[in-house]
Design a protein around this motif. Structure first.
Motif, short mmCIF file in Angstrom:
data_model
loop_
_atom_site.label_atom_id
_atom_site.label_comp_id
_atom_site.label_asym_id
_atom_site.label_seq_id
_atom_site.Cartn_x
_atom_site.Cartn_y
_atom_site.Cartn_z
N PRO A 209 -48.42 11.37 10.63
CA PRO A 209 -49.39 11.24 9.54
C PRO A 209 -48.77 10.78 8.22
CG PRO A 209 -49.85 13.22 10.79
CD PRO A 209 -48.56 12.66 11.34
N ASN A 210 -47.57 11.29 7.90
CA ASN A 210 -46.95 10.91 6.63
C ASN A 210 -46.55 9.43 6.63
OD1 ASN A 210 -46.10 11.61 4.01
ND2 ASN A 210 -43.96 11.72 4.70
N GLN A 211 -46.14 8.92 7.80
CA GLN A 211 -45.81 7.50 7.90
C GLN A 211 -47.07 6.65 7.83
OE1 GLN A 211 -43.76 7.87 11.71
NE2 GLN A 211 -41.76 7.50 10.72
N LEU A 212 -48.13 7.12 8.49
CA LEU A 212 -49.41 6.40 8.46
C LEU A 212 -49.96 6.36 7.03
CD1 LEU A 212 -51.66 5.00 10.06
CD2 LEU A 212 -52.68 7.26 10.44
N ARG A 213 -49.73 7.43 6.28
CA ARG A 213 -50.19 7.50 4.90
C ARG A 213 -49.55 6.41 4.05
NH1 ARG A 213 -47.98 10.25 0.48
NH2 ARG A 213 -49.50 10.75 -1.18
N TYR A 219 -54.72 5.55 1.22
CA TYR A 219 -54.25 6.82 1.79
C TYR A 219 -53.42 7.62 0.78
CZ TYR A 219 -55.57 4.94 6.38
OH TYR A 219 -56.24 4.42 7.45
N LYS A 220 -52.75 6.93 -0.10
CA LYS A 220 -51.85 7.59 -1.04
C LYS A 220 -52.59 8.34 -2.15
CE LYS A 220 -48.16 4.24 -0.23
NZ LYS A 220 -47.29 3.20 -0.83
N ASP A 221 -53.90 8.14 -2.23
CA ASP A 221 -54.69 8.89 -3.22
C ASP A 221 -54.83 10.36 -2.83
OD1 ASP A 221 -55.06 6.63 -4.74
OD2 ASP A 221 -57.05 6.16 -3.92
N PHE A 222 -54.41 10.68 -1.58
CA PHE A 222 -54.54 12.05 -1.09
C PHE A 222 -53.16 12.66 -0.84
CE2 PHE A 222 -58.34 9.77 0.01
CZ PHE A 222 -59.36 10.65 -0.31
N PRO A 223 -52.99 13.94 -1.13
CA PRO A 223 -51.72 14.62 -0.87
C PRO A 223 -51.36 14.54 0.61
CG PRO A 223 -53.12 15.97 -2.27
CD PRO A 223 -53.97 14.85 -1.78
N PRO A 224 -50.07 14.55 0.95
CA PRO A 224 -49.65 14.44 2.36
C PRO A 224 -50.31 15.45 3.29
CG PRO A 224 -47.77 14.19 0.90
CD PRO A 224 -48.92 14.59 0.03
N LYS A 225 -50.38 16.72 2.89
CA LYS A 225 -50.97 17.75 3.75
C LYS A 225 -52.47 17.51 3.95
CE LYS A 225 -47.71 21.52 2.81
NZ LYS A 225 -47.58 22.91 2.32
N VAL A 226 -53.13 17.10 2.89
CA VAL A 226 -54.58 16.83 2.99
C VAL A 226 -54.83 15.65 3.91
CG1 VAL A 226 -56.62 16.10 1.71
CG2 VAL A 226 -55.08 17.80 0.71
#
Length: 266
Positions: A209-213, A219-226
């Motif tokens: 998920p973090n790589q997809l973000r 996608y970067k408008d949202f925190p990694p966990k969210v």
């Protein structure tokens, strides 16, 4: 005199028999058996509606029981049933139907009235009555239908007013871009549609998920966990679509998957 008329006479009280004898200008003296015999011997004088009406409900029900006819209903209905030999429109066969207010017949009729594509809107009252055998069990169906139609129209009017009030409130109180946690609302953000396509293309299987973000600016408008939670939810949603679509909105789910497929192609 018919056997039905004889039974009716025998079900009457002495007072009622004497009343009939006075109407026919016959002697009123003697015991009940004498009075009944006198009326029986009075040729051409059969029991008519007026005679049935002189009986009380208990006596009418006794006659109906002897003829194997239903006993339910008000006195007027019992008289009609005796007059028509059980063939009247208001006569009911079988067990007494459930009260209209709590019946399945009313619920189904209301569903039809609420459905704008239902053929019931182009049918006459008699056609509606004949469209379902349950409706014929209620002598006051015409009144019930009229009252229910007014109730449905009033509900539609109130719902329309509520929709207008809600739209005005939303217009005068627009939602802020960021929620209380400091990041955008997911359901109106462009990231939602983008993630639907990426999951459909199985990109979530090729990277974490973090790589997809990091692949898209939205996608970067949202925190990694969210964002990671949103990925998991979308994966679960698309995997179980074929199961819960039948329980919810099958047609809507097909449109949803078709839109995602169209975006993948484009």
């Amino acid at each position: 005199m018919s056997s039905n008329s004889k039974q009716a006479l025998e079900a009457m009280t002495v007072k009622q028999l004497r009343s009939l004898l006075r109407q026919r200008k016959l002697p009123v003296s003697g015991r009940k058996s004498v009075l009944v015999g006198r009326l029986k011997n009075n040729e051409g004088q059969n029991i008519d509606t007026a005679d049935y009406k002189s009986l009380n409900v208990k006596q009418l029900q006794s006659l109906l029981r002897q003829r194997g006819l239903p006993l339910s209903g008000r006195k007027r209905e019992l008289v009609e049933r005796l007059q028509h030999g059980g063939r009247g429109r208001s006569t009911m066969t079988g067990p007494k139907p459930k009260a209209w207010q709590h019946s399945e017949a009313k619920k189904d009729l209301k569903r039809s009235l609420l459905n704008p594509s239902s053929p019931i809107h182009n049918m006459t009252l008699e056609d509606i009555r004949n469209s379902d055998e349950r409706f014929g069990q209620y002598p006051n169906f015409a009144k019930y239908y009229g009252d229910l139609k007014k109730q449905v129209e009033e509900e539609k009017r109130r719902v329309h007013q509520d929709d207008i009030a809600a739209a005005k409130f939303m217009k005068s109180n627009p939602r802020s871009f960021l929620n209380q946690r400091g990041y955008p609302h997911w359901n109106t953000h462009a990231a939602k549609a983008l993630l639907e396509v990426d999951v459909a293309n199985n990109l979530h299987l090729e990277m974490k998920p973090n790589q997809l973000r990091g692949t898209k600016k939205a996608y970067k408008d949202f925190p990694p966990k969210v964002f990671a939670k949103r990925v998991c939810r979308e994966v679960s949603k698309q995997k179980t679509a074929q199961f819960w679509a039948y329980k919810r909105n099958k047609r809507g789910m097909k449109m949803y998957l078709r839109e995602i497929a169209d975006r993948v192609v484009n």
